[in-house]
Design an enzyme around this catalytic site. Structure first.
Site, PDB file in Angstrom:
ATOM      1  N   ASN A  15       0.837  -1.054   0.090  1.00 29.54           N
ATOM      2  CA  ASN A  15      -0.035  -0.072   0.049  1.00 29.54           C
ATOM      3  C   ASN A  15       0.865   1.142  -0.064  1.00 29.54           C
ATOM      4  O   ASN A  15       0.409   2.238  -0.642  1.00 29.54           O
ATOM      5  CB  ASN A  15      -0.891  -0.172   0.930  1.00 29.54           C
ATOM      6  N   ARG A  66       2.741   2.641  24.405  1.00 25.53           N
ATOM      7  CA  ARG A  66       2.309   3.213  23.280  1.00 25.53           C
ATOM      8  C   ARG A  66       2.394   4.926  23.095  1.00 25.53           C
ATOM      9  O   ARG A  66       2.754   5.008  21.926  1.00 25.53           O
ATOM     10  CB  ARG A  66       0.685   2.626  22.941  1.00 25.53           C
ATOM     11  N   MET A  91       0.417  -2.273  12.151  1.00 26.28           N
ATOM     12  CA  MET A  91      -0.106  -3.327  13.058  1.00 26.28           C
ATOM     13  C   MET A  91       0.229  -2.972  14.518  1.00 26.28           C
ATOM     14  O   MET A  91       0.412  -3.804  15.452  1.00 26.28           O
ATOM     15  CB  MET A  91       0.300  -4.805  12.715  1.00 26.28           C
ATOM     16  N   ARG A  92      -0.179  -1.685  14.683  1.00 30.43           N
ATOM     17  CA  ARG A  92      -0.062  -1.309  16.278  1.00 30.43           C
ATOM     18  C   ARG A  92      -1.343  -0.688  16.523  1.00 30.43           C
ATOM     19  O   ARG A  92      -1.754   0.427  15.490  1.00 30.43           O
ATOM     20  CB  ARG A  92       1.033  -0.402  16.678  1.00 30.43           C
ATOM     21  N   HIS A 110      -7.951  -0.818   6.106  1.00 28.13           N
ATOM     22  CA  HIS A 110      -8.496  -2.152   6.900  1.00 28.13           C
ATOM     23  C   HIS A 110      -8.990  -3.108   5.928  1.00 28.13           C
ATOM     24  O   HIS A 110      -9.804  -2.737   4.949  1.00 28.13           O
ATOM     25  CB  HIS A 110      -9.404  -1.932   8.037  1.00 28.13           C
ATOM     26  N   GLU A 143     -10.385   6.863  18.190  1.00 33.30           N
ATOM     27  CA  GLU A 143      -9.778   6.018  19.452  1.00 33.30           C
ATOM     28  C   GLU A 143     -10.092   4.603  19.336  1.00 33.30           C
ATOM     29  O   GLU A 143      -9.663   3.849  19.918  1.00 33.30           O
ATOM     30  CB  GLU A 143      -9.927   6.772  20.722  1.00 33.30           C
TER      31      GLU A 143
HETATM   32  C1  GAR Z   1      -3.130  -4.318   4.210  1.00 29.92           C
HETATM   33  O1  GAR Z   1      -3.983  -5.814   3.720  1.00 29.92           O
HETATM   34  C2  GAR Z   1      -4.066  -3.924   5.460  1.00 29.92           C
HETATM   35  O2  GAR Z   1      -5.407  -3.731   4.861  1.00 29.92           O
HETATM   36  C3  GAR Z   1      -3.812  -4.716   6.389  1.00 29.92           C
HETATM   37  O3  GAR Z   1      -2.403  -4.970   6.426  1.00 29.92           O
HETATM   38  C4  GAR Z   1      -1.985  -5.226   5.088  1.00 29.92           C
HETATM   39  C5  GAR Z   1      -0.729  -4.704   4.732  1.00 29.92           C
HETATM   40  O4  GAR Z   1      -0.258  -4.851   3.501  1.00 29.92           O
HETATM   41  N1  GAR Z   1      -3.992  -3.846   7.717  1.00 29.92           N
HETATM   42  C6  GAR Z   1      -4.640  -4.142   8.712  1.00 29.92           C
HETATM   43  O5  GAR Z   1      -5.037  -5.163   8.808  1.00 29.92           O
HETATM   44  C7  GAR Z   1      -4.909  -3.125   9.864  1.00 29.92           C
HETATM   45  N2  GAR Z   1      -5.936  -3.623  10.728  1.00 29.92           N
HETATM   46  P1  GAR Z   1       1.001  -4.127   2.853  1.00 29.92           P
HETATM   47  O6  GAR Z   1       1.950  -4.129   3.683  1.00 29.92           O
HETATM   48  O7  GAR Z   1       1.275  -4.810   1.684  1.00 29.92           O
HETATM   49  O8  GAR Z   1       0.395  -2.864   2.348  1.00 29.92           O
END
Ligand code: GAR
Length: 189
Positions: A15, A66, A91-92, A110, A143
């Site tokens: 992304n 955090r 992922m935090r 997401h 939040e």
């Molecule tokens: C993505 O699919 C994003 O939606 C997910 O992590 C992936 C990262 O992919 N995010 C979550 O699950 C957040 N809750 P990338 O590192 O290839 O962009």
């Protein structure tokens, strides 16, 4: 006005690269001014090196809590004069310190059609629930986790024979499409 975007990533960084592409070859005007990663040598960091984007490591394991991690991120993004920040596979859980520093200007992507399947492993949750429609959501960060105002969503079918990897790939194609749209929307206020 050209936008100065900050990006936060923990993993592969597809992304993040889609956002860079959107500035360089697509509809966004400006640049990714800074990538922040929390995992050394993650895919996002390697992509930043290849693409020539400034990046910083902020390892959450080296911070006492955090709040201190988020304070360091705010400092980094302010130093880079960032207007808007995208959590692109971060992922935090973030705190009011980061959210409050970028009001209505902190976006998360997401891999579900929120409000369904918040939290960890949204794709696994969708497969386990047996839904026939999955997707992704770009939303403002609040939040409450995965609950902020929705900016853009895209739906994809769940096909018979889909596994976690195949459904994730189909969802990610759409993530790369909607995330730049969400950035443009948030930038317009
Ligand atoms: C993505 O699919 C994003 O939606 C997910 O992590 C992936 C990262 O992919 N995010 C979550 O699950 C957040 N809750 P990338 O590192 O290839 O962009």
């Amino acid at each position: 006005m050209p936008l100065r975007l900050g990006v936060m990533a923990s993993g592969a960084g597809s992304n993040f690269e889609a956002l860079v592409d959107s500035f360089r070859h697509g509809s966004l005007c400006g640049e990714v001014a800074l990538l922040v990663v929390n995992n050394r040598d993650c895919g996002a960091q390697r992509r930043a090196e290849r693409l020539g984007i400034d990046w910083e490591l902020h390892d959450h394991r080296l911070q006492p809590n955090r709040e201190q991690l988020d304070q360091a991120l705010v400092q980094a993004f302010r130093t880079a004069s960032v207007d808007l920040v995208v959590m692109a596979g971060w992922m935090r859980v973030v705190t009011p310190i980061l959210i409050g520093a970028f009001p209505n200007r902190l976006i998360n992507i997401h891999p579900s059609l929120l409000p369904s399947f918040r939290g960890l492993d949204a794709v696994g949750q969708a497969l386990a629930a047996g839904v026939t429609l999955a997707g992704c959501t770009a939303h403002l960060v609040s939040e409450e986790v995965d609950a902020g105002r929705i900016l853009v969503q895209a739906a994809v079918p769940v096909l018979s024979g889909d596994d976690h990897a195949s459904l994730s790939r189909r969802i990610q194609v759409q993530e790369h499409r909607i995330l730049p749209l969400a950035v443009a929307l948030a930038a317009q206020g």
